[in-house]
Enzyme design. Structure first.
Site: not given
Ligand SMILES: Nc1ncnc2c1ncn2[C@@H]1O[C@H](COP(=O)(O)OS(=O)(=O)O)[C@@H](OP(=O)(O)O)[C@H]1O
Length: 914
Positions: A596, A598, A865-869
């Site tokens: 996590k 990158g 990858k590169g989620r929105k939360y």
């Protein structure tokens, strides 16, 4: 009459017949001998005096293992710090070999201005300090010496050191700086005696000898014994009869530091034994120290050997007699005989009778199989190996050889390491083998570093050599002279092999028991010498019990450590031909993670470079190979190969069974069949699995990388990676650990919907982090969540195996915001040609991250990858920052000390907590 140039057929026909008869006669009576040649004259057994102990009749105090003393330390890790004069000094190498053989954890460093870090937050890092050169210790910079002494006093850690004579120094008697001890240098001694010191474990107290070799210079250092604060460990007598200490123990009464000082290097066997005792005194306990030594003598290839070199009936009788008499020194001793049935009765008449007598006496020995002939396993496939093993088994059944233990030895250890999976499979199928032994793991040399491992259910034990090979048959023709054998027995390699190994499995050959019976002399005298000089108890036990004992004692060796067979000429020679060492098939770069941070983005951007290639995608493990430190590693480097093989095994079960029957019936035609099978043998062979993940790596100008974000905080990965790819470069991404933990939790949280037992819905990260019960399943999740962010803790492990120059640190924020800049720097570090990353990477406003630009199309990473939360709330951030406070501060100090760039987030984190 017409005279033709041709002979009349009436004349030529009888001539042709005559010629044919002559050829047949020649074949029958010349090429195929009608009878065996008469037996060659044999060397008579050598009559030579056996070793007699110089103090056989002396009344020494009996050794009582119960009364052994060990040094008591305060809280320290069980590890030794070794400070060497140089990493290549002779004595330094001997020290390292001894520590390796005893499997003590140690850190060896050449002496330098800086002392290594001695403590961690809770305890001392070392429980013994060995300093090769005592002068360097005495003349250490004041602050270093103070630091070291303080550490030794506080943690009750002893120092072992060596002092040598300076031949050009005219001063004989010298006072030792900071101590009431006086020493004499450039001395000769006439008696070297083991003093009654609690340090001794293996050395027999009272044992003495004159160590003087007339040609050697007087170069011993001796210590005067000033008071009860000092104790002699080994004493030497000088010409005028004075007794001085060769090894002295400073009990620490004067300055609180206990020391054992050696006035001699490890070239003398009594001094070397004393060093072994001293390290056990410092590091051992009653539970870990063992005075029993198990000895197994394998006579390999009991029927193999050229005519005239093999054993005869009389030799077998002596073998039986010696076996009986060895039992007086070695409890339960039995010779173990390895057989390849094809060579039975392959000698002259006397030798054939010898073979027969061996078989008649079969139940007196322990038997174990090789192959049917001296077959090299790596050249054959499973089918062939199974067939020849079955043939050997039939031989054993017919001859009533008791093969009581599932133990086997491969001819020349071929196929054991590097592992030839098909041999392991065939062994298990035909003989149910569970134990074998090899000299090749991890490498043939040095023997003191040999280890064991378990693979595919087969326990592989380290095997030892003892100078008894097929070419060392006779006393008078021993290479480099018979003196070499005596030296090896009397305090040399062979003697120390037994002392240093709890279980010694020796390889010998049948020729060593023929003619003048060199092997019997060797073992008889070895056992006598050991009994004379040591307290060890010699025993024999079956190999299955030995394997059980070995891996109970050294459980950390159970998992093998795979090495690159192409870097070891001996291993390269026993690789399947399909294995091509000229082809690059291992990665040069590992992206370690942590998770996590990158790492996927970094890998995908790096792959844009035309000179970079990656492992092939691996389904089921998030495209990562996850080899080091994971389950795939346990399957071995050939695990895919094995799966293929297993499938084939079931399909071809019927076929193989009938083949085995065929073998039984047509043994006479085995060679023709061997030939036939060997032509087909390449059919089911394939490449090593880990290596087959890198199929694009055909050119050496390409950098091949593997990215597995699980590697960074896996404690086994550094050692395993360094063994296989020691020259690899590593990339570590430094992400704010609080942010990293939050991102990691998002994955776990999503997974929780599928697995409510792992994280019940609604378990917030804050509640997980607040768990105090170390036994609850939540604690496990907590630890996994924060583990990757403890950067220095894990880096420490990687730096034990890789140099700092091999590691590149990436700032995760920089990678996220300016990937092209980061990639350009990495390209330089990898010595790759420049590449315009900025024209191939574009920011995607919808994704909120940078993506690759390929053929005008924007390709972003997948939804995972590169989620929105939601953003972290301040309470959670505070909690996480608190958890990582010490780790962040350690990382800050580390980067500063190493003059590496400190990421902005770390500057802020450290400033924020100041
Ligand atoms: N260019 C680009 N595209 C997508 N994601 C990016 C990128 N750069 C950095 N990141 C951050 O990478 C996080 C995922 O990290 P890893 O790839 O190391 O995750 S994994 O351990 O391999 O699963 C991922 O974490 P989440 O945002 O939590 O999904 C991102 O924050």
């Amino acid at each position: 009459m017409i005279i033709t140039p041709y002979l009349n057929p009436r004349l030529t026909r009888p001539l042709k017949w005559l010629l044919a008869i002559l050829i047949v006669y020649y074949i029958c009576f010349s090429v195929i001998p009608t009878s065996r040649p008469p037996p060659k004259p044999r060397k008579p057994p050598k009559t030579m005096e056996n070793y007699t102990c110089p103090f056989e009749n002396s009344n020494f105090v009996d050794f009582d293992p119960e009364k052994m003393e060990f040094h008591q330390k305060n809280a320290t890790d069980s590890k030794i710090l070794v400070i060497l004069d140089s990493l290549f000094s002779r004595n330094g190498k001997s020290i390292i070999q001894m520590l390796n053989s005893q499997k003590f954890a140690f850190k060896a460093e050449a002496v330098s201005k800086n002392l290594p870090v001695l403590t961690n937050s809770r305890k001392g890092r070392y429980s013994l300090i060995i300093i090769e050169n005592y002068y360097k210790y005495l003349n250490m910079a004041k602050w270093n010496r103070q630091l070291l002494d303080k550490y030794c006093k506080e943690y009750k850690v002893p120092v072992i050191s060596f002092i040598s004579s300076k031949p050009e120094d005219h001063l004989k008697r010298i006072k030792i700086k900071g101590s009431s001890l006086w020493m004499w240098q450039n001395q000769r001694i006439y008696n070297l005696t083991v003093s009654p010191s609690p340090i001794h474990k293996i050395s027999r107290i009272g044992a003495y000898r004159n160590p003087n070799v007339p040609s050697s210079p007087p170069d011993w250092v001796l210590f005067e014994i000033p008071s009860k604060n000092f104790e002699p460990v080994l004493t030497g007598t000088v010409r005028n009869g004075y007794e001085r200490a060769v090894v002295i123990r400073d009990k620490g009464a004067e300055d609180g530091v206990e020391r054992v000082i050696f006035g001699r290097n490890l070239t003398d066997f009594q001094v070397k034994m004393c060093f072994l005792d001293a390290i056990w005194w410092a590091m051992g306990t009653k539970e870990t120290f063992q005075s029993d030594r198990y000895v197994q003598v394998d006579i390999d290839d009991i029927f193999v050997g050229a005519q005239g070199t093999r054993i005869v009936e009389e030799d077998v009788r002596h073998l039986l007699e010696s076996q009986k008499s060895f039992r007086k020194s070695v409890e339960n001793f039995k010779f173990m005989l390895g057989f390849s049935g094809s060579y039975f009765r392959n000698g002259d008449d006397l030798e054939d009778r010898g073979d027969e007598f061996l078989v008649e006496s079969a139940k007196e020995f322990v038997w174990f199989p090789h192959m049917w002939r001296h077959n090299h396993a790596h050249e054959h496939n499973f089918t062939y190996l199974e067939a020849i093993m079955v043939q050997n088994r039939i031989f054993a059944q017919n001859m009533h050889l008791p093969v009581d233990y599932p133990y086997a030895i491969a001819p020349q250890h071929d196929g054991v390491f590097p592992v030839h999976e098909e041999m392991f499979e065939a062994w298990k199928k035909v003989w149910n083998v569970s134990v074998t032994a090899t000299e090749e793991y991890p490498h043939f040399k040095p023997p003191t570093a040999r280890k064991g491992f378990i693979h595919n259910g087969i326990h592989v034990l380290p095997r030892q050599t003892c100078g008894l090979y097929t070419h060392t048959q006779l006393f008078d023709e021993y290479p480099e002279g018979f003196e070499k054998v005596i030296k090896s027995i009397q305090g040399g390699d062979l003697f120390f092999t037994i002392l240093l190994n709890p279980i010694s499995i020796f390889m010998t050959h049948q020729q060593n028991y023929a003619h003048d019976r060199l092997a019997l002399y060797t073992f008889e005298n070895l056992f006598r010498f050991l009994k004379c000089w040591t307290n060890i108890r010699l025993k024999w036990q079956d190999p299955i019990s030995s394997a059980e004992m070995y891996f109970r004692k050294f459980p950390e060796e159970r998992v093998p450590v795979w090495t690159n067979p192409c870097t070891d000429p001996r291993h390269q020679a026993i690789l399947p031909p399909s294995y091509n060492c000229s082809r690059k098939s291992l990665p040069d770069l590992l992206i370690l993670g942590p998770q996590k941070t990158g790492s996927t983005a970094l890998g995908s951007f790096l792959s844009l470079h035309p000179n970079v290639s990656q492992n092939v995608p691996v389904p089921g493990s998030f495209e990562e190979v996850q080899f080091f430190g994971g389950q795939n590693y346990l399957k071995g480097v050939q695990w895919e190969n094995l799966q293929k093989l297993k499938k084939k095994s079931t399909k071809n079960e019927q076929k193989r069974r009938s083949l085995a029957t065929f073998w039984r019936i047509f043994t006479r035609f085995r060679l023709i069949l061997c030939h036939f099978l060997s032509k087909n043998r390449l059919k089911i062979r394939s490449n090593f699995r880990y290596m087959s993940n890198f199929p694009n790596s055909t050119t050496f100008t390409t950098v091949v990388y593997e990215k597995s974000a699980t590697y960074f905080d896996n404690s086994a990965a550094p050692k395993q990676a360094a063994a296989l790819i020691p020259r690899a470069k590593l990339i570590v991404i430094l992400q704010n650990p609080s942010q990293r933990a939050y991102s990691w939790y998002q994955v776990r949280h999503l997974l929780a919907h599928k697995d409510p037992t792992v994280i019940s819905e609604g378990s917030s990260l804050l509640s997980i982090l607040s768990t105090n019960s170390t036994t609850s399943p939540m604690w496990k999740i907590r630890q996994r969540c924060i583990s990757g962010g403890k950067y220095v803790q894990h880096l420490d492990k990687w730096l034990e195996h890789y140099s700092l120059q091999q590691i590149y640190f990436v700032d995760a924020d920089e990678l996220r915001n300016e990937p092209a800049k980061v990639l350009t720097s990495i390209t330089k570090w990898l010595d790759l040609p420049d590449f315009p990353f900025e024209t191939h990477i574009r920011f995607s406003p919808s994704k909120g991250f940078h993506c690759r630009l390929i053929d005008g199309k924007t390709l972003c990473l997948g939804g995972s990858k590169g989620r929105k939360y939601d953003e972290m709330d301040s309470e959670l951030r505070e909690k996480l920052n608190e958890i990582f406070e010490m780790d962040n501060s350690a990382l800050y100090k580390f980067l500063k000390k190493m003059r590496l760039k400190i990421p902005d987030w770390l500057q802020e984190a450290v400033r924020g907590r100041a």
